[in-house]
Scaffold this motif. Structure first.
Motif, mmCIF file in Angstrom:
data_model
loop_
_atom_site.group_PDB
_atom_site.id
_atom_site.type_symbol
_atom_site.label_atom_id
_atom_site.label_comp_id
_atom_site.label_asym_id
_atom_site.label_seq_id
_atom_site.Cartn_x
_atom_site.Cartn_y
_atom_site.Cartn_z
ATOM 1 N N ALA A 111 -0.690 4.232 -15.313
ATOM 2 C CA ALA A 111 -0.055 3.157 -14.558
ATOM 3 C C ALA A 111 0.587 3.761 -13.313
ATOM 4 C CB ALA A 111 1.003 2.450 -15.401
ATOM 5 N N VAL A 112 0.754 2.923 -12.293
ATOM 6 C CA VAL A 112 1.454 3.360 -11.091
ATOM 7 C C VAL A 112 2.240 2.180 -10.548
ATOM 8 C CG1 VAL A 112 -0.452 2.811 -9.511
ATOM 9 C CG2 VAL A 112 1.203 4.574 -8.877
ATOM 10 N N SER A 113 3.418 2.463 -10.003
ATOM 11 C CA SER A 113 4.259 1.441 -9.384
ATOM 12 C C SER A 113 4.372 1.749 -7.902
ATOM 13 C CB SER A 113 5.640 1.425 -10.041
ATOM 14 O OG SER A 113 6.434 0.395 -9.519
ATOM 15 N N THR A 114 4.092 0.755 -7.053
ATOM 16 C CA THR A 114 4.019 0.985 -5.617
ATOM 17 C C THR A 114 4.689 -0.135 -4.838
ATOM 18 O OG1 THR A 114 2.468 1.187 -3.736
ATOM 19 C CG2 THR A 114 1.729 -0.108 -5.613
ATOM 20 N N ASN A 115 5.107 0.164 -3.611
ATOM 21 C CA ASN A 115 5.649 -0.892 -2.755
ATOM 22 C C ASN A 115 4.551 -1.659 -2.032
ATOM 23 O OD1 ASN A 115 5.052 0.529 -0.244
ATOM 24 N ND2 ASN A 115 6.905 1.748 -0.575
ATOM 25 N N GLY A 116 3.298 -1.258 -2.233
ATOM 26 C CA GLY A 116 2.167 -2.054 -1.781
ATOM 27 C C GLY A 116 1.750 -1.906 -0.335
ATOM 28 N N HIS A 117 2.253 -0.901 0.376
ATOM 29 C CA HIS A 117 1.920 -0.756 1.796
ATOM 30 C C HIS A 117 0.733 0.174 2.053
ATOM 31 C CE1 HIS A 117 5.885 -2.592 2.238
ATOM 32 N NE2 HIS A 117 5.542 -2.876 3.475
ATOM 33 N N PHE A 118 0.074 0.611 1.008
ATOM 34 C CA PHE A 118 -1.023 1.572 1.173
ATOM 35 C C PHE A 118 -2.333 1.069 0.567
ATOM 36 C CE2 PHE A 118 2.945 3.819 1.453
ATOM 37 C CZ PHE A 118 2.754 4.711 2.487
ATOM 38 N N LEU A 119 -2.462 -0.242 0.428
ATOM 39 C CA LEU A 119 -3.651 -0.814 -0.211
ATOM 40 C C LEU A 119 -4.667 -1.257 0.833
ATOM 41 C CD1 LEU A 119 -1.892 -2.866 -3.049
ATOM 42 C CD2 LEU A 119 -2.819 -0.547 -3.135
ATOM 43 N N ASP A 120 -5.102 -0.305 1.656
ATOM 44 C CA ASP A 120 -6.153 -0.607 2.623
ATOM 45 C C ASP A 120 -7.515 -0.528 1.930
ATOM 46 O OD1 ASP A 120 -6.807 2.142 2.400
ATOM 47 O OD2 ASP A 120 -5.557 2.654 4.124
ATOM 48 N N GLU A 121 -8.576 -0.817 2.657
ATOM 49 C CA GLU A 121 -9.917 -0.869 2.056
ATOM 50 C C GLU A 121 -10.286 0.450 1.373
ATOM 51 O OE1 GLU A 121 -11.884 -3.284 1.610
ATOM 52 O OE2 GLU A 121 -11.204 -4.873 2.953
ATOM 53 N N GLY A 122 -10.031 1.560 2.061
ATOM 54 C CA GLY A 122 -10.388 2.860 1.495
ATOM 55 C C GLY A 122 -9.634 3.171 0.221
ATOM 56 N N ASN A 123 -8.336 2.928 0.230
ATOM 57 C CA ASN A 123 -7.544 3.200 -0.960
ATOM 58 C C ASN A 123 -7.911 2.297 -2.121
ATOM 59 O OD1 ASN A 123 -5.977 5.433 -0.422
ATOM 60 N ND2 ASN A 123 -4.251 4.285 0.412
ATOM 61 N N VAL A 124 -8.209 1.025 -1.835
ATOM 62 C CA VAL A 124 -8.591 0.107 -2.906
ATOM 63 C C VAL A 124 -9.852 0.594 -3.606
ATOM 64 C CG1 VAL A 124 -9.554 -2.191 -3.349
ATOM 65 C CG2 VAL A 124 -7.419 -1.961 -2.075
ATOM 66 N N GLU A 125 -10.841 1.007 -2.839
ATOM 67 C CA GLU A 125 -12.079 1.511 -3.453
ATOM 68 C C GLU A 125 -11.801 2.770 -4.273
ATOM 69 O OE1 GLU A 125 -15.107 0.044 -3.492
ATOM 70 O OE2 GLU A 125 -14.011 -1.617 -2.564
ATOM 71 N N ALA A 126 -10.957 3.651 -3.757
ATOM 72 C CA ALA A 126 -10.623 4.882 -4.475
ATOM 73 C C ALA A 126 -9.827 4.587 -5.744
ATOM 74 C CB ALA A 126 -9.850 5.828 -3.563
ATOM 75 N N ILE A 127 -8.955 3.585 -5.688
ATOM 76 C CA ILE A 127 -8.182 3.176 -6.867
ATOM 77 C C ILE A 127 -9.125 2.686 -7.963
ATOM 78 C CG2 ILE A 127 -6.593 1.404 -7.751
ATOM 79 C CD1 ILE A 127 -5.186 1.609 -4.939
ATOM 80 N N LEU A 128 -10.079 1.863 -7.582
ATOM 81 C CA LEU A 128 -11.041 1.338 -8.554
ATOM 82 C C LEU A 128 -11.895 2.462 -9.128
ATOM 83 C CD1 LEU A 128 -12.093 -1.898 -6.626
ATOM 84 C CD2 LEU A 128 -10.521 -1.730 -8.566
ATOM 85 N N ASP A 129 -12.228 3.444 -8.309
ATOM 86 C CA ASP A 129 -13.022 4.589 -8.784
ATOM 87 C C ASP A 129 -12.235 5.468 -9.746
ATOM 88 O OD1 ASP A 129 -15.232 3.859 -7.280
ATOM 89 O OD2 ASP A 129 -14.701 5.147 -5.577
ATOM 90 N N SER A 130 -10.914 5.525 -9.557
ATOM 91 C CA SER A 130 -10.082 6.457 -10.337
ATOM 92 C C SER A 130 -9.980 6.073 -11.812
ATOM 93 C CB SER A 130 -8.676 6.537 -9.737
ATOM 94 O OG SER A 130 -7.944 5.340 -10.000
#
Length: 339
Positions: free
Chosen positions: A124-143
């Motif tokens: 799990a990760v807790s975030t303030n949500g300011h880093f969810l650009d297209e590249g990061n979203v794809e990498a998050i899903l891959d992780s």
């Protein structure tokens, strides 16, 4: 994500050895409350680890945002994490990549999440949500990340920025939408997407708006959280007007105090711990400045730290007088609120 999907994600990390350890942890806690034992029987089943103390925001009740730490600040080394997680895989079920700071500032966060998943640990990760650009979203899903908690403390920018100083509410909302759509487009069930709202006086009237938006966008849950205030008082600008959203109440003397009765026991002391970026083991997430260091993973293994005399003395001190321990003063265990 349905309740069934949540269970599947959790059961996927279980082994007989982890289940046996969890049973030992629970029995140890149960018998400790009866005064029969003074030391845990199992090893931690859940932990939080701090990727970084750095943050892009300046929230008024957060030591990271205020840059007010008394302890050293920095970033977790990937090599340290990789060494530690191998030792945890036999007993650890749940790992939260958050303590202080914004996790996505760490350049190797998703590599650490992927490594934990390789070792069959629910992440799990807790975030303030300011880093969810297209590249990061794809990498998050891959992780393979299992759960993401995204803070959204308001619906309008004027309200949001009163707590999330230097933040942009539209950027956060767009990031949530991007993550939901990305997950759906790839036919994935993970990560579970939880929008979390820290309820404070400026935003409590916007709760219905956030609730409606969360449903429309397709996130899995809206979670409301009471705010920790270091000096609760009548005129505190963040104290909610509605009593049900407050972590505090007035006592018979008219002074503000935590609602929780602070009974002399704590499940967290027997089931989990927190690891700072530099390897310090502290009892829980309320020890933000790492005042109560039980040991350091750079010099000792977790089993030795978990069972050593300093930890045992801290648990016994809590069981003899939890109200006397300063980091327990704001403990929200037992005071959660839901709309």
């Amino acid at each position: 994500m349905s309740a069934g999907d949540r269970l599947k994600s959790f059961f996927a990390v279980l082994t007989f050895r982890k289940c046996w350890n969890a049973l030992l942890v629970y029995l140890g806690y149960f018998f400790s409350r009866l005064g029969w034992i003074k030391q845990p029987w199992g090893l931690p089943i859940s932990m939080s680890i701090e990727p970084t103390t750095a943050c892009n925001l300046g929230c008024p009740e957060c030591p990271s945002g205020l840059k007010s730490f008394e302890r050293a600040t920095g970033n977790l080394k990937l090599s340290d994490f990789e060494n530690w997680v191998k030792d945890w895989r036999q007993h650890l079920m749940y790992l939260n990549f958050y303590f202080q700071g914004e996790p996505f500032i760490h350049p190797k966060l998703l590599a650490m999440i992927a490594k934990a998943k390789e070792n069959k640990i629910f992440t799990a990760v807790s975030t303030n949500g300011h880093f969810l650009d297209e590249g990061n979203v794809e990498a998050i899903l891959d992780s393979g990340l299992d759960r993401m908690i995204i803070s959204l403390d308001g619906f309008s920018q004027a309200v949001y920025e009163q707590y999330r100083v230097n933040g942009n509410v539209n950027e956060v909302m767009q990031g949530v939408e991007r993550l939901v759509k990305g997950r759906s487009a790839r036919g994935l069930r993970h990560p579970e997407i939880i929008v979390q709202m820290l309820v404070v006086k400026p935003n409590e009237l916007e709760i219905p708006l956030v609730e409606k938006w969360v449903k429309e966008v397709g996130a899995d849950e809206l979670r409301l959280k009471t705010a920790q205030l270091y000096q609760p008082k009548d005129q505190h600008p963040l104290m909610p007007e509605q009593e049900k959203y407050r972590r505090y109440r007035r006592n018979l003397n008219g002074q503000w105090e935590i609602k929780n009765q602070l009974d002399n026991h704590c499940w967290r002391m027997w089931s989990g711990c927190v690891i700072t970026w530099d390897g310090k083991v502290v009892p829980c997430c309320f020890d933000k400045d790492a005042k109560y260091v039980m040991g350091n993973l750079k010099t000792e293994g977790l089993p030795a730290i978990w069972r050593q005399r300093a930890y045992q003395q801290f648990r016994m001190r809590l069981q003899n007088g939890r109200k006397e321990i300063d980091i327990c003063a704001n403990c929200s265990e037992g005071t959660k609120v839901w709309a």
